[in-house]
Write an enzyme that holds these catalytic residues in place. Sequence first.
Site, mmCIF file in Angstrom:
data_model
loop_
_atom_site.group_PDB
_atom_site.id
_atom_site.type_symbol
_atom_site.label_atom_id
_atom_site.label_comp_id
_atom_site.label_asym_id
_atom_site.label_seq_id
_atom_site.Cartn_x
_atom_site.Cartn_y
_atom_site.Cartn_z
ATOM 1 N N LYS A 1 12.374 -26.730 26.414
ATOM 2 C CA LYS A 1 11.789 -28.035 26.709
ATOM 3 C C LYS A 1 11.387 -28.692 25.382
ATOM 4 O O LYS A 1 10.363 -28.379 24.802
ATOM 5 C CB LYS A 1 10.552 -27.894 27.615
ATOM 6 C CG LYS A 1 9.648 -29.139 27.702
ATOM 7 C CD LYS A 1 10.373 -30.392 28.171
ATOM 8 C CE LYS A 1 9.410 -31.581 28.279
ATOM 9 N NZ LYS A 1 9.108 -32.220 26.979
ATOM 10 N N GLU B 1 1.836 -21.030 18.912
ATOM 11 C CA GLU B 1 1.704 -21.346 17.480
ATOM 12 C C GLU B 1 1.157 -22.759 17.418
ATOM 13 O O GLU B 1 1.861 -23.718 17.701
ATOM 14 C CB GLU B 1 3.062 -21.222 16.787
ATOM 15 C CG GLU B 1 2.939 -21.110 15.276
ATOM 16 C CD GLU B 1 2.925 -22.456 14.590
ATOM 17 O OE1 GLU B 1 1.810 -22.955 14.308
ATOM 18 O OE2 GLU B 1 4.001 -22.998 14.344
ATOM 19 N N CYS C 1 2.388 -28.040 10.845
ATOM 20 C CA CYS C 1 1.215 -27.246 11.195
ATOM 21 C C CYS C 1 0.654 -26.487 10.005
ATOM 22 O O CYS C 1 -0.542 -26.216 9.939
ATOM 23 C CB CYS C 1 1.563 -26.278 12.321
ATOM 24 S SG CYS C 1 2.928 -25.167 11.925
#
Length: 479
Positions: free
Chosen positions: A175, A250, A284
């Site tokens: 997805k 994560e 990130c």
Amino acid sequence: MRDFGMMIGGRQTPAGDGRTFESIDPFTGEPWARIARAAPADVDAAVRNADAAFRSSAWSGLTASARGGLLVRLADLVLERLEELVEVESRDNGKSRKELWASLRTMAEWYRYYGGMADKVLGQVIPVDRPASLNYTVHEPYGVVAAILPWNSPLRLAGWKIAPALAAGNAVVLKPSEHASASSIVFNELFEAAGFPAGIVNVVTGIGPDVVPALIAHPLVGKVSFTGGVAAGRLIGELAAKQLKPCTLELGGKSPQIVFPDADLDRAAAGISAGVFSSGGQTCLAGSRLLVHSSVHDGMLRRIIDQAKQVRLGDPADPFTDVGPVATAAQHRLICEHIATARTSGAVVAFGGETTDERFVGPTVFDGVSRESRLFQEEVFGPVLAVTRFETEEEAIELANDVPFGLAAGVWTRDIARAHRVARRVQAGTVWINTYRNTVPQSPFGGYKTSGLGRESGFEGIKEYLQVKSIWVDLGAGS
């Protein structure tokens, strides 16, 4: 306008009700593609297709070595189709093609690495205290894995999930973010070309709330893996927990870069700048907090500003562009909000801070950032560096750990004993010493605290997609 369907069973297919949504080119601000907008019925079709492929003899009958060979072939195809993958992903999320060329080229390494690992997952013979018994373990796949992606690096991060999941023998339903779906659809075409059974990897596209709950709750999904923000991660973790499904998360980061007085300041400035300004800070692992010893503060800040001045913003297709536009209008507003808040919190704008452009945010440096401020504590996901001074090693470690995140950290010093000492005490899943932002398939990556659960890459990465079975044999029967 280009039209993209979901990928189910190796074919592009429209949503069952025919709905679509538009993908916006961040550079032009105009729609460039129509994407199929999945509903729960489409999710069901994708999961059932993946489950059928998982159970088929074409997949379950393969040896581990044969699975690995398919992954190695896939790695070759990634390099063959690299130009197309770069072009589509750049249109989707605005990343410069120069950066994407490097990023997606290394993506192939994950498929090659896990291709080699597929036949090296070993069980154990357990030395039990029962002479007439044999006990051993085997590792088995979960079945269908739901892999949910962010918009900032969809194909690279898909590799971190798909490669170990397939090496372990699972099937995958991918997805992608509604803000960057097209590249996942194009990429999915490579699986059939590599020789994978149709449907072993399926792609459902659509708006998160329409798709994700149905995907996680589906009874045929055995494992969930997500990369994205903390708020979404909490929700996904909660949904998975209600189903008692294992979940790898994560999530975000507010990673510190700690510069001691004996550091090579030129080298540190280059690494820190790349760590927070590359990709427009939309990563990130951005090292967005600079913790610098007071004695080298001024020299370090001057070098960082010199680096920031060299960053070229512009058209992602221009080979001289370093950083393209912010990927979405919502993210642009959030970055601007953080900058505006920092201006009123007592921090000093040392460089940048201009937010009048509706597409771009250039490198921005705030000095004198207090540990209580929002800029110190919260992830911006933009090219904004918060600078804070420290006096002692103990204070530096305390500042580094005084945030809810623990994804990564950088330590800059020539003192090798100090480097290892600080690396052990910083609460982060990855610590780089005199370097930053190195990721390779052999090394595990993941976070402490709210930065996530589980690990990706390395041998730890494949273990996330395997469950352990203990088998007992009575050797005394009939003797």
